[in-house]
Design a protein around this motif. Structure first.
Motif, PDB file in Angstrom:
ATOM      1  N   GLY A   1      45.518  35.834  69.460  1.00  0.00           N
ATOM      2  CA  GLY A   1      45.200  35.946  70.872  1.00  0.00           C
ATOM      3  C   GLY A   1      45.600  37.270  71.501  1.00  0.00           C
ATOM      4  O   GLY A   1      45.892  37.328  72.683  1.00  0.00           O
ATOM      5  N   GLU A   2      45.595  38.333  70.712  1.00  0.00           N
ATOM      6  CA  GLU A   2      45.963  39.655  71.235  1.00  0.00           C
ATOM      7  C   GLU A   2      45.185  40.019  72.506  1.00  0.00           C
ATOM      8  O   GLU A   2      45.711  40.661  73.391  1.00  0.00           O
ATOM      9  CB  GLU A   2      45.711  40.736  70.175  1.00  0.00           C
ATOM     10  CG  GLU A   2      46.648  40.692  69.000  1.00  0.00           C
ATOM     11  CD  GLU A   2      47.938  41.453  69.232  1.00  0.00           C
ATOM     12  OE1 GLU A   2      47.945  42.404  70.036  1.00  0.00           O
ATOM     13  OE2 GLU A   2      48.941  41.082  68.606  1.00  0.00           O
ATOM     14  N   LYS A   3      43.926  39.592  72.581  1.00  0.00           N
ATOM     15  CA  LYS A   3      43.082  39.952  73.729  1.00  0.00           C
ATOM     16  C   LYS A   3      42.680  38.719  74.536  1.00  0.00           C
ATOM     17  O   LYS A   3      41.663  38.724  75.206  1.00  0.00           O
ATOM     18  CB  LYS A   3      41.834  40.692  73.246  1.00  0.00           C
ATOM     19  CG  LYS A   3      42.185  42.008  72.582  1.00  0.00           C
ATOM     20  CD  LYS A   3      40.969  42.776  72.162  1.00  0.00           C
ATOM     21  CE  LYS A   3      41.428  44.083  71.511  1.00  0.00           C
ATOM     22  NZ  LYS A   3      40.330  44.952  71.171  1.00  0.00           N
TER      23      LYS A   3
ATOM     24  N   GLU B   1      52.162  27.788  71.340  1.00  0.00           N
ATOM     25  CA  GLU B   1      50.958  28.203  72.048  1.00  0.00           C
ATOM     26  C   GLU B   1      51.350  28.458  73.492  1.00  0.00           C
ATOM     27  O   GLU B   1      52.039  27.648  74.110  1.00  0.00           O
ATOM     28  CB  GLU B   1      49.882  27.121  71.979  1.00  0.00           C
ATOM     29  CG  GLU B   1      48.585  27.556  72.612  1.00  0.00           C
ATOM     30  CD  GLU B   1      47.457  26.561  72.417  1.00  0.00           C
ATOM     31  OE1 GLU B   1      46.545  26.554  73.253  1.00  0.00           O
ATOM     32  OE2 GLU B   1      47.496  25.790  71.436  1.00  0.00           O
ATOM     33  N   VAL B   2      50.935  29.607  74.013  1.00  0.00           N
ATOM     34  CA  VAL B   2      51.364  30.035  75.334  1.00  0.00           C
ATOM     35  C   VAL B   2      50.163  30.456  76.164  1.00  0.00           C
ATOM     36  O   VAL B   2      49.265  31.136  75.672  1.00  0.00           O
ATOM     37  CB  VAL B   2      52.336  31.236  75.216  1.00  0.00           C
ATOM     38  CG1 VAL B   2      52.774  31.723  76.565  1.00  0.00           C
ATOM     39  CG2 VAL B   2      53.535  30.884  74.378  1.00  0.00           C
ATOM     40  N   LYS B   3      50.170  30.071  77.439  1.00  0.00           N
ATOM     41  CA  LYS B   3      49.179  30.554  78.410  1.00  0.00           C
ATOM     42  C   LYS B   3      49.833  31.710  79.144  1.00  0.00           C
ATOM     43  O   LYS B   3      50.912  31.566  79.718  1.00  0.00           O
ATOM     44  CB  LYS B   3      48.810  29.419  79.381  1.00  0.00           C
ATOM     45  CG  LYS B   3      47.984  29.861  80.579  1.00  0.00           C
ATOM     46  CD  LYS B   3      46.552  30.110  80.185  1.00  0.00           C
ATOM     47  CE  LYS B   3      45.660  30.250  81.405  1.00  0.00           C
ATOM     48  NZ  LYS B   3      45.389  31.577  81.839  1.00  0.00           N
TER      49      LYS B   3
ATOM     50  N   ASN C   1      50.975  42.669  76.141  1.00  0.00           N
ATOM     51  CA  ASN C   1      51.485  42.124  74.874  1.00  0.00           C
ATOM     52  C   ASN C   1      52.851  42.713  74.537  1.00  0.00           C
ATOM     53  O   ASN C   1      53.766  41.986  74.135  1.00  0.00           O
ATOM     54  CB  ASN C   1      50.499  42.389  73.735  1.00  0.00           C
ATOM     55  CG  ASN C   1      49.255  41.539  73.844  1.00  0.00           C
ATOM     56  OD1 ASN C   1      49.265  40.473  74.451  1.00  0.00           O
ATOM     57  ND2 ASN C   1      48.175  42.010  73.261  1.00  0.00           N
ATOM     58  N   LYS C   2      53.002  44.015  74.714  1.00  0.00           N
ATOM     59  CA  LYS C   2      54.293  44.649  74.457  1.00  0.00           C
ATOM     60  C   LYS C   2      55.339  44.104  75.429  1.00  0.00           C
ATOM     61  O   LYS C   2      56.471  43.814  75.040  1.00  0.00           O
ATOM     62  CB  LYS C   2      54.184  46.168  74.582  1.00  0.00           C
ATOM     63  CG  LYS C   2      55.500  46.872  74.271  1.00  0.00           C
ATOM     64  CD  LYS C   2      55.399  48.368  74.422  1.00  0.00           C
ATOM     65  CE  LYS C   2      56.675  49.104  74.096  1.00  0.00           C
ATOM     66  NZ  LYS C   2      57.916  48.454  74.355  1.00  0.00           N
TER      67      LYS C   2
ATOM     68  N   ILE D   1      49.136  32.517  70.371  1.00  0.00           N
ATOM     69  CA  ILE D   1      50.077  31.850  69.473  1.00  0.00           C
ATOM     70  C   ILE D   1      51.162  32.882  69.195  1.00  0.00           C
ATOM     71  O   ILE D   1      50.886  33.967  68.692  1.00  0.00           O
ATOM     72  CB  ILE D   1      49.416  31.407  68.146  1.00  0.00           C
ATOM     73  CG1 ILE D   1      48.218  30.493  68.390  1.00  0.00           C
ATOM     74  CG2 ILE D   1      50.465  30.748  67.241  1.00  0.00           C
ATOM     75  CD1 ILE D   1      48.540  29.134  68.927  1.00  0.00           C
ATOM     76  N   ILE D   2      52.389  32.530  69.553  1.00  0.00           N
ATOM     77  CA  ILE D   2      53.508  33.447  69.401  1.00  0.00           C
ATOM     78  C   ILE D   2      54.529  32.842  68.451  1.00  0.00           C
ATOM     79  O   ILE D   2      54.904  31.677  68.580  1.00  0.00           O
ATOM     80  CB  ILE D   2      54.163  33.743  70.767  1.00  0.00           C
ATOM     81  CG1 ILE D   2      53.138  34.395  71.696  1.00  0.00           C
ATOM     82  CG2 ILE D   2      55.392  34.635  70.600  1.00  0.00           C
ATOM     83  CD1 ILE D   2      53.649  34.688  73.081  1.00  0.00           C
TER      84      ILE D   2
END
Length: 85
Positions: free
Chosen positions: A60-62, A4-6, A37-38, A67-68
């Motif tokens: 969480g795309e937007k 999980e990333v901020k 994102n890219k 989550i990566i």
């Protein structure tokens, strides 16, 4: 591994940190039309010396909280943070 990333978009420089038990990414790209994102995928692949296909945003795309999925072993990730502390 999934983390999980901020994310902070539009930052002055790119960085990937683990502080106080949480991952954070600062990325220079703005959060417009998926550019951030890219840029996150490109940046993480380059920083961790893995292929772009080994990095995927699962959720969480937007959102600034994502989550990566990173196809990397814990030892290599820990070494990255140790070397970039």
């Amino acid at each position: 591994m999934n983390i999980e990333v901020k994310v902070t978009a539009g930052a002055k420089s790119n960085s990937f940190k683990f502080e106080n038990g949480a991952y954070s990414i600062r990325i220079m790209a703005k959060a417009i039309d998926g550019k951030a994102n890219k840029a996150i995928i490109d940046f993480l692949a380059d920083e961790l010396d893995i292929k772009k296909r080994d990095v995927e945003i699962l959720k969480g795309e937007k959102s600034s909280k994502k989550i990566i999925s990173i196809n990397i072993d814990n030892e290599k990730l820990e070494k990255y943070f140790h070397n970039n502390a």
